[in-house]
Design a protein around this motif. Structure first.
Motif: not given
Length: 245
Positions: A2-6, A17-21, A33-35, A207-211
């Motif tokens: 799975x991928x979650x995005x914050x 900023x965006x982060x994908x886990x 990561x995208x700043x 945010x990705x962790x909360x997702x």
């Protein structure tokens, strides 16, 4: 896997900023990561197929505030005759804001009376561009969910104050070090320094962790779903970090 995005959304790209886990086999890796993320970048991740997306931004406005503005514009407003101290709270705070303050002691910014309203306008425009293929229900029951990183940190027993801005990197270092202890399964990889350097990138990871927590049914849900679908609902984790992988 799975991928979650914050997404730590700001009114303009420099603060976004965006982060994908990526999750799998009892571990999680910060894959991208995208700043300074522009609208095109944010929309690309909001449309991520099958992913859960957490966004640090109010999803809507208090229904009482919306009605107040409409009635004022129509010249049909009837103001309350009894105006005790704090009577304006129902117009500037959503139900979820009041709930988070009551349960965590933290006070979300007012989307109706603080600068964060500019951020919410950007998000509303982005949501309007998602198209019918993405469930963008404002209560977080679809692909996107509203998050509040400081509340998540506090719920998980981690430091949660005073980490914003370039001058407060030492506080971010403490959070990142504490996160490494509490979540040894999380690999920041080549993005660790970016997480330490930028509160926006750190918040995007949170945010990705909360997702992920929402994806696993580990966030508090609204008692009034219909209201949450108009105002938005902040998803605060109910479990521990150990429950996520």
């Amino acid at each position: 896997m799975d991928v979650t995005v914050g997404i730590d959304l700001a009114a303009e790209p420099p603060g976004t900023a965006v982060a994908a886990i990526r999750w799998g086999a009892g571990r999680a890796v910060v894959e991208e990561v995208a700043a300074r993320a522009d609208d095109e970048t944010v929309l690309r991740w909001m449309r991520h197929p099958g992913g859960a997306i957490g966004i640090d931004c109010p999803f809507g406005w208090p229904v009482a505030f919306v009605q107040l503005v409409a009635d004022h514009g129509d010249r049909t407003l009837r103001s309350p005759t009894n105006r005790p101290d704090g009577w304006r709270r129902e117009y500037v705070l959503r139900e979820t804001d009041r709930h988070v303050q009551a349960t965590t002691g933290l006070r979300p910014l007012s989307v109706a009376a603080d600068y964060i309203g500019h951020v919410a306008i950007r998000l509303a425009a982005l949501i309007s561009e998602l198209g019918p293929g993405v469930d963008s229900s404002l209560d977080g029951s679809g692909a996107i969910a509203e998050t509040y990183p400081a509340a998540a940190l506090k719920t998980w027993g981690l430091p949660h104050r005073g980490y914003k801005g370039a001058a407060h990197q030492p506080a971010r270092d403490v959070i990142v070090d504490s996160l490494a202890i509490a979540a040894p399964w999380l690999d920041l990889g080549s993005h660790e320094q970016a997480v330490r350097d930028s509160d926006h990138v750190l918040d995007a990871v949170l945010c990705a962790l909360v997702a992920r927590a929402r994806q696993r049914g580990l966030t508090e849900l609204p008692s009034d779903v219909q209201l949450a679908r108009r105002e938005g609902w902040i998803h605060v984790p109910t479990g521990s970090l150990a429950d996520l992988p």
